[in-house]
Scaffold this active site. Structure first.
Site, PDB file in Angstrom:
ATOM      1  N   HIS A  98      -8.910 -10.517   1.188  1.00  2.49           N
ATOM      2  CA  HIS A  98      -8.607 -11.595   0.245  1.00  2.49           C
ATOM      3  C   HIS A  98      -9.526 -11.572  -0.974  1.00  2.49           C
ATOM      4  O   HIS A  98      -9.069 -11.733  -2.113  1.00  2.49           O
ATOM      5  CB  HIS A  98      -8.710 -12.953   0.936  1.00  2.49           C
ATOM      6  CG  HIS A  98      -7.589 -13.229   1.879  1.00  2.49           C
ATOM      7  ND1 HIS A  98      -7.471 -14.408   2.589  1.00  2.49           N
ATOM      8  CD2 HIS A  98      -6.512 -12.483   2.238  1.00  2.49           C
ATOM      9  CE1 HIS A  98      -6.386 -14.368   3.342  1.00  2.49           C
ATOM     10  NE2 HIS A  98      -5.793 -13.216   3.145  1.00  2.49           N
ATOM     11  N   ASP A 140      -8.454 -17.745  11.188  1.00  2.00           N
ATOM     12  CA  ASP A 140      -7.006 -17.886  11.236  1.00  2.00           C
ATOM     13  C   ASP A 140      -6.579 -19.273  11.689  1.00  2.00           C
ATOM     14  O   ASP A 140      -5.741 -19.909  11.056  1.00  2.00           O
ATOM     15  CB  ASP A 140      -6.416 -16.828  12.176  1.00  2.00           C
ATOM     16  CG  ASP A 140      -5.014 -16.426  11.759  1.00  2.00           C
ATOM     17  OD1 ASP A 140      -4.135 -17.298  11.771  1.00  2.00           O
ATOM     18  OD2 ASP A 140      -4.797 -15.253  11.427  1.00  2.00           O
ATOM     19  N   ARG A 193       0.823  -1.210   0.000  1.00  2.00           N
ATOM     20  CA  ARG A 193       0.000   0.000   0.000  1.00  2.00           C
ATOM     21  C   ARG A 193       0.853   1.255   0.000  1.00  2.00           C
ATOM     22  O   ARG A 193       0.362   2.352  -0.253  1.00  2.00           O
ATOM     23  CB  ARG A 193      -0.928  -0.005   1.219  1.00  2.00           C
ATOM     24  CG  ARG A 193      -2.024  -1.043   1.155  1.00  2.00           C
ATOM     25  CD  ARG A 193      -2.779  -1.142   2.459  1.00  2.00           C
ATOM     26  NE  ARG A 193      -1.919  -1.564   3.552  1.00  2.00           N
ATOM     27  CZ  ARG A 193      -2.318  -1.731   4.809  1.00  2.00           C
ATOM     28  NH1 ARG A 193      -3.579  -1.488   5.124  1.00  2.00           N
ATOM     29  NH2 ARG A 193      -1.481  -2.128   5.736  1.00  2.00           N
ATOM     30  N   LYS A 252      -4.804 -18.646   2.991  1.00  2.00           N
ATOM     31  CA  LYS A 252      -6.003 -19.090   3.693  1.00  2.00           C
ATOM     32  C   LYS A 252      -6.382 -18.079   4.782  1.00  2.00           C
ATOM     33  O   LYS A 252      -5.509 -17.406   5.326  1.00  2.00           O
ATOM     34  CB  LYS A 252      -5.799 -20.498   4.275  1.00  2.00           C
ATOM     35  CG  LYS A 252      -4.717 -20.587   5.369  1.00  2.00           C
ATOM     36  CD  LYS A 252      -5.258 -20.235   6.753  1.00  2.00           C
ATOM     37  CE  LYS A 252      -4.137 -20.099   7.735  1.00  2.00           C
ATOM     38  NZ  LYS A 252      -4.555 -19.401   8.955  1.00  2.00           N
ATOM     39  N   TYR A 311      -1.298  -2.008  -5.303  1.00  2.00           N
ATOM     40  CA  TYR A 311      -1.708  -3.356  -5.682  1.00  2.00           C
ATOM     41  C   TYR A 311      -2.139  -3.410  -7.141  1.00  2.00           C
ATOM     42  O   TYR A 311      -1.878  -4.397  -7.845  1.00  2.00           O
ATOM     43  CB  TYR A 311      -2.840  -3.838  -4.782  1.00  2.00           C
ATOM     44  CG  TYR A 311      -2.476  -3.998  -3.327  1.00  2.00           C
ATOM     45  CD1 TYR A 311      -1.158  -4.229  -2.924  1.00  2.00           C
ATOM     46  CD2 TYR A 311      -3.460  -3.928  -2.342  1.00  2.00           C
ATOM     47  CE1 TYR A 311      -0.829  -4.380  -1.588  1.00  2.00           C
ATOM     48  CE2 TYR A 311      -3.141  -4.097  -0.998  1.00  2.00           C
ATOM     49  CZ  TYR A 311      -1.836  -4.305  -0.627  1.00  2.00           C
ATOM     50  OH  TYR A 311      -1.516  -4.454   0.695  1.00  2.00           O
TER      51      TYR A 311
END
Length: 345
Positions: A95, A192, A53, A113, A74
């Site tokens: 995500h 997580d 960023r 993930k 990005y």
């Protein structure tokens, strides 16, 4: 069924033999660091650019890993002509957006993930990848480790007999302002830590008939603290799963069948050993170096490279359907415990 004379060998090819792709790293946090280390140490994959960023953040990452290019956007990263595949390593609640950003630019994508916040977002990523004719895969590195290919063969060969029970646990202690304790970053154990036990159980048993979930919130009520989930199957098999950000837990797992059991050493989801034992007391042992992330994250990247080189758009080891099903289970667990992320309100 009696135990075999020896455990099968893993069928995972040497990651150094995987076709070389040009990777762009989207995000510069801890997991991006470990992933880049693993690729550079154990594969011929080329990490050619990093996007952050801020330009300063990208520059620091690029300098650390001697990367050719660093961009402070990005969008600029995914538009680069010298990048074949994007590794999405941003926080959970980014995500979906960042995967679609890469897919929209015609890039293959490996999404850390969990693949998304929920099943709807995961399906959205899958649909976008299909339309763009690119490969999209969730970076659940556990499923790609050689030890799990040994387990895959044991299950396929029926060594355990009918599976009755799966146990899996993942708990760590966190304090302060760690991202996992922040609601604005979709914190708590669910996405997580609990992702590992749920994905593991779903892989062994398939989609459940019923999901039961209970939780304890952190003292400030910002995120969930520990959550237990019971999965019930049509054939009566059960999975008992647990995750916590309040305390360290054994982080062990077991697959219990009518004829034999596999008991995994802690931490079950990383490179480590396991024991197969039958009802008569016979046992077989698998041992391997406990090399953690930097010694294991590269297997998923190599598998993605092989799939892309073969013209495939789905990975049999971790197909998007299984990633979506994991999210379906987590969605139902969150519904029962009242866990809603800000982006879902």
């Amino acid at each position: 069924m009696a135990l075999p004379d020896a455990l099968p060998a893993p069928r995972v090819p040497d990651p150094m033999t995987a076709p070389s792709l040009r990777w762009g790293i989207l995000g510069t946090g801890w997991i991006a660091d470990k992933f880049t280390q693993a690729l550079q140490a154990h594969t011929r994959q080329k990490v050619v650019a990093v996007g952050s960023r801020s330009q300063s953040g990208a520059d620091r990452f690029a300098q650390r890993f001697d990367l050719p290019a660093a961009v402070g956007s990005y969008d600029d990263l995914v538009q680069r002509d010298d990048v074949d595949v994007i590794y999405v390593a941003t926080p959970h609640n980014h995500h979906h957006e960042d995967a679609l950003r890469a897919i929209g630019a015609g890039k293959h994508v490996l999404v850390e993930k969990p693949i998304a916040l929920n099943a709807a977002q995961a399906r959205d990523i899958a649909a976008a990848a299909a339309r763009a004719d690119v490969m999209a895969m969730e970076a659940l590195w556990t499923m790609f480790l050689p030890k799990f290919d040994i387990v895959r063969q044991l299950l396929a060969n029926g060594v355990l007999g009918r599976i009755h029970t799966v146990f899996a646990d993942h708990g760590q202690h966190f304090e302060g302002d760690h991202r996992i304790l922040r609601r604005d970053l979709a914190g708590g154990p669910t996405l997580d830590l609990l992702t590992y036990p749920v994905a593991f159980a779903n892989w062994v048993l398939g989609a459940p008939r019923e999901v039961l979930a209970r939780t304890t919130w952190t003292p400030n009520g910002e995120v969930t603290g520990q959550t237990s989930v019971l999965l019930m199957q049509d054939d009566g098999a059960q999975a008992m799963l647990h995750s916590s950000v309040l305390s360290r837990t054994p982080t062990a797992a077991a697959i219990c069948g009518e004829d034999a059991m596999i008991a995994f050493d802690p931490d079950f989801y990383v490179p480590a050993g396991f024991t197969v034992s039958d009802n008569a007391g016979a046992s077989l042992r698998h041992d391997e170096p406990e090399v953690a992330h930097t010694g294991g994250l590269h297997y998923q990247a190599a598998q993605l490279a092989w799939c892309i080189a073969a013209g495939e758009r789905s990975c049999t080891i971790r197909p998007l359907e299984e990633s979506i099903q994991t999210m379906v289970i987590l969605d139902e667990a969150r519904r029962q415990i009242g866990e809603i992320y800000p982006e879902e309100q």
